[in-house]
Design an enzyme around this catalytic site. Structure first.
Site, PDB file in Angstrom:
ATOM      1  N   ASP A  28       0.880  -1.160   0.000  1.00 59.26           N
ATOM      2  CA  ASP A  28       0.000   0.000   0.000  1.00 59.26           C
ATOM      3  C   ASP A  28       0.916   1.207   0.000  1.00 59.26           C
ATOM      4  O   ASP A  28       1.955   1.214   0.659  1.00 59.26           O
ATOM      5  CB  ASP A  28      -0.939   0.007   1.204  1.00 59.26           C
ATOM      6  CG  ASP A  28      -2.127   0.944   0.984  1.00 59.26           C
ATOM      7  OD1 ASP A  28      -2.449   1.243  -0.189  1.00 59.26           O
ATOM      8  OD2 ASP A  28      -2.744   1.384   1.968  1.00 59.26           O
ATOM      9  N   ASP A  62       2.632  10.825 -10.229  1.00 55.96           N
ATOM     10  CA  ASP A  62       3.986  10.967 -10.793  1.00 55.96           C
ATOM     11  C   ASP A  62       4.239  12.303 -11.518  1.00 55.96           C
ATOM     12  O   ASP A  62       5.325  12.871 -11.386  1.00 55.96           O
ATOM     13  CB  ASP A  62       4.309   9.805 -11.741  1.00 55.96           C
ATOM     14  CG  ASP A  62       4.598   8.509 -10.977  1.00 55.96           C
ATOM     15  OD1 ASP A  62       4.544   8.522  -9.722  1.00 55.96           O
ATOM     16  OD2 ASP A  62       4.862   7.483 -11.629  1.00 55.96           O
ATOM     17  N   LYS A 103      13.614   5.755 -12.332  1.00 55.28           N
ATOM     18  CA  LYS A 103      12.600   5.945 -11.282  1.00 55.28           C
ATOM     19  C   LYS A 103      12.620   4.781 -10.291  1.00 55.28           C
ATOM     20  O   LYS A 103      12.574   4.980  -9.075  1.00 55.28           O
ATOM     21  CB  LYS A 103      11.214   6.083 -11.914  1.00 55.28           C
ATOM     22  CG  LYS A 103      10.106   6.233 -10.885  1.00 55.28           C
ATOM     23  CD  LYS A 103       8.724   6.047 -11.488  1.00 55.28           C
ATOM     24  CE  LYS A 103       7.704   5.861 -10.385  1.00 55.28           C
ATOM     25  NZ  LYS A 103       6.384   5.487 -10.861  1.00 55.28           N
TER      26      LYS A 103
END
Length: 196
Positions: free
Chosen positions: A68, A151, A171
């Site tokens: 999560d 993002d 990333k």
């Protein structure tokens, strides 16, 4: 080693698949024919990850991990946090979530934020937790076409571009999920060595 990743988010699945070594066969919820939506009813990221991992292990019998992730904004006392995916309401919509957050931060100078991922792994009857944090700030405008979720408006510390402007391998090295997954990979590699 077969492991189920308890997510319906195909973007997340692809991101994690790119990071895992070939020795780990990653199964999706689709692969194990789990079609039900697992309710995330806990008040922490760790609790929600645990609910999802436990559900799969108990119902389907697989070793499994679930994550999560929350975006925690300083000036909003850690919000949206566990509500990040549904920040602008149901059904979850990344564009609406970003617009709501940008509106809440309108005129505010302090834009410090962090992404935090909690991973719960159920492996051979035991449970393990891993965490990854990426500090940064919320941009004033969207930047970049890659990535997903928040993002385009999140700029990690030490970089001049948003997550959505970065190549996926770049990333994945520095992101909250990337850091948590690396901890998971190191653990699984060591665990496998101990067994063999």
């Amino acid at each position: 080693m077969k492991l189920v990743f308890a997510t319906n988010n195909l973007n997340k699945l692809k991101e994690v698949q790119e990071m895992l070594p070939n020795t780990i066969e990653l199964l999706s919820l689709q692969d194990i024919r789990c079609e039900e939506e697992i309710d995330e009813t806990e008040v922490t990221l760790e609790g929600n990850a645990r609910i999802k991992a436990d559900y799969i292990t108990q119902k389907f019998g697989y070793n499994c991990f679930a994550d999560d992730t929350g975006l925690e904004v300083d000036i909003l006392d850690g919000s949206p946090g566990i509500y990040s995916a549904r920040y602008a309401g149901e059904p979850s919509n990344a564009e609406n979530n970003m617009q709501k957050l940008l509106k809440e931060l309108d005129g505010k100078e302090n834009r410090k934020a962090q992404f935090r991922t909690a991973i719960c792994l159920n492996l051979d009857g035991k449970q393990f937790l891993f965490e990854g944090i990426c500090k940064g700030k919320i941009l004033f405008d969207k930047q970049g076409e890659k990535g997903f979720g928040y993002d385009p408006i999140f700029q990690p510390e030490g970089f001049q571009e948003s997550f959505a402007s970065m190549k996926s391998d770049e990333k994945n090295t520095i992101s909250h999920r990337g850091i948590a997954i690396q901890k998971l990979i190191v653990f699984l590699t060591n665990h496998k060595t101990q067994i063999s």
